[in-house]
Design an enzyme around this catalytic site. Structure first.
Site: not given
Length: 601
Positions: A258, A294
């Site tokens: 993330d 990401e």
């Protein structure tokens, strides 16, 4: 390091607490003192079989006495403030011992939230839906974060105990059984992990290991994790071992990291590079293991083939292609969509042919340049999507794209990303145009719950439609349990006529991908794709595939029939209108057609 079960019911406990005066393991009220080494690592070994509940009693440098969970706890049966449980992951068994994963080019991802995926919200219930995913054409599920979070419901990005799968979904053994059941069906299991921040409730590290954080860097979530300062070696090892733990102990096939743009590190070897190297040397040495990013900065250099020493990651979630698809379909232009509102179809064409739409180009939304050149990279380095938890859940009401546009429009934009050479990712329920929203939900208490609700509504003040307080009050309260319950999928609606038609469409498209495109993807070159606009809202893209075949896309993403769509060479393999353009090169509104010229044609 997690508490490690040994032989004959013994367990080794360890806690690094350099700022502590004393540390003891507390079991059923009895304190077992721990020994300290020169680096502030406390350890003890004594009888404590699997299933034992324990805490650490820490006497801080200021003399305060705290009882805290193990920061590397493997399970928290009583939530983040409760005792940790000794878990022997060796006892999980290996019914899928022969599984070696799947090569990346075969991947069709499916993102899901375990709690909202089924009415029960458990690993066991999710396993019961794996046949549906296999029949749909999915080859990999990506689980939203599982790290233990406060309360019984959360997206997962407020986790505070990275080694402990949250107890609201079931026990660790059930997670391992879910992975084995997926493997039995040829489905990989990926996990979303958060190494850029901890949640706001339940993290005690600053009390006895303050060097875990640093003021040298800042993140949107407060103090940055210390990846490059004094004591950072232990911090890095904590997270790297966490990655290895999920891949080894649970047999998972990959991780999605993330917001890595918020992992700030000035070390000679960036944390991300070290993590990927250790994975390649460990679990990735004997089977297929895939690492996804990401990364808001569009750092192409971090992706395989990127041309630098950091080029070690399999692929990146490509927000650019989502934004281009979304704006093409809806016409929305607020917030980050403003970067795509001027020419969404043109930016979509660049994404399909070159990866990122922004490759060092100025961003109106950000006010600076964003991205690195990506046209040299294989299309397989990019994960394409029409919806995900962020893009649905960060809307005020968590509404899906099927609530905003017709099924004709949804089919057109879905047909683009499902069959393109990039790796597609569906969001749970997308395949049948689920009616349930996916809203932002959490389970905080007291002032924190109030602040989260107020902050959530304040985020939308800049949007004209939410300029009035009364309108903002309609935005669902994240802390209200009903907000979570409303976000659960309604599986019975798959049988409704319109939902069943969409499900058939997705299933047919993925069957064409599996039969016609996937066998030609491994080794697909990173250059040679060509794209051009047909008018303002039409698109023609061609890719040379790995076996010398040519894949072609014709797309009319407008509300009226348009000309200039003469069929490319090869045979029609899929079309949203079944036929593609007519004899004069006209393509009906919101129509997409795919052609394949095989190598021996």
């Amino acid at each position: 390091m997690p508490a490690e079960p040994l032989e004959k019911g013994q367990t080794r406990f360890a806690l690094r607490a350099p700022s502590a005066r004393r540390v003891a393991v507390v079991i059923e009220g009895e304190a077992h003192p721990m020994n300290r080494d020169p680096d502030g690592l406390y350890s003890a070994e004594f009888g404590a079989p699997a299933g034992t509940l324990y805490r650490f009693r820490v006497t801080t440098g200021g003399g305060e006495e705290l009882e805290v969970p193990d920061p590397a706890s493997r399970f928290q049966p009583e939530d983040v403030h409760g005792p940790s449980e000794v878990v022997d992951t060796r006892a999980f068994g290996r019914p899928d011992a022969g599984w070696r994963g799947r090569p990346w080019h075969e991947t069709v991802l499916y993102e899901l939230h375990v709690g909202a995926f089924t009415p029960e919200g458990t690993y066991e219930a999710a396993a019961g839906k794996l046949d549906h995913l296999r029949d749909l054409g999915v080859t990999a599920v990506e689980l939203m974060p599982l790290s233990d979070f406060p309360g019984g419901r959360n997206w997962g990005y407020d986790g505070v105990l990275p080694y402990a799968p949250d107890s609201s979904y079931g026990r660790p053994e059930s997670l391992r059984a879910f992975a084995a059941a997926a493997h039995e069906r040829g489905i990989q299991v990926f996990l979303d992990v958060v190494y850029n921040h901890f949640g706001p409730d339940g993290n005690y590290l600053s009390a006895y290991a303050p060097e875990f954080f640093t003021d040298r860097h800042e993140t949107p979530w407060g103090a940055a994790i210390n990846m490059d300062g004094r004591g950072s070696g232990y911090v890095r090892e904590f997270f790297i071992r966490n990655a290895l733990y999920w891949l080894s102990d649970y047999g998972l096939d990959g991780l999605r990291l993330d917001a890595v743009h918020a992992i700030l590190d000035d070390s000679p070897e960036h944390f991300l590079t070290e993590l990927a190297r250790r994975v390649q040397e460990g679990p990735g040495a004997g089977r297929h293991v895939h690492l996804l990013l990401e990364n808001e900065e569009n750092e192409a250099s971090r992706l395989l083939g990127g041309g630098s020493s950091d080029s070690v990651y399999t692929a990146q979630w490509n927000d650019d292609i989502h934004h281009a698809l979304h704006v093409s379909a809806t016409g929305e232009g607020a917030s980050y969509y403003s970067d795509f509102a001027d020419a969404p179809v043109a930016r979509l064409g660049r994404c399909l042919a070159e990866g990122f739409a922004f490759q060092g180009d100025p961003s109106q939304h950000r006010g600076n340049a964003r991205g690195e050149p990506s046209g040299h990279l294989s299309p397989l380095r990019f994960v394409s999507l029409l919806q995900n938890h962020d893009q649905v859940g960060n809307r005020a009401f968590g509404d899906r794209i099927s609530e905003s546009v017709s099924s004709e429009v949804v089919r057109a934009v879905a047909a683009v990303y499902l069959l393109a050479p990039q790796v597609p990712m569906l969001f749970m329920g997308e395949e049948w145009a689920a009616s349930s929203p996916f809203q932002f939900f959490c389970d905080f208490d007291g002032d924190l719950a109030r602040l989260v609700t107020e902050g959530r509504r304040r985020e939308f003040q800049k949007f004209p439609e939410f300029s009035e307080e009364a309108t903002r009050e309609r935005i669902p309260d994240p802390s209200d349990e009903q907000t979570f319950l409303d976000s659960k999928l309604v599986w019975d609606e798959r049988g409704d006529l319109e939902n069943a038609e969409i499900l058939d469409f997705y299933t047919d498209a993925l069957a064409v991908r599996r039969a016609e495109i996937v066998p030609r993807l491994e080794g697909i070159p990173g250059t040679g794709a060509q794209q051009r606009l047909v008018g303002e809202r039409g698109l023609r893209v061609q890719w040379p595939l790995a076996d010398g075949s040519l894949l072609s896309l014709l797309a009319n993403l407008s509300e009226k029939e348009s000309g200039g769509f003469e069929p490319p060479p090869g045979r029609l393999i899929f079309a949203t209108n079944d036929t593609g353009p007519d004899d004069t090169g006209n393509l009906s509104a919101w129509t997409v057609a795919w052609y394949l010229l095989e190598n021996n044609s």
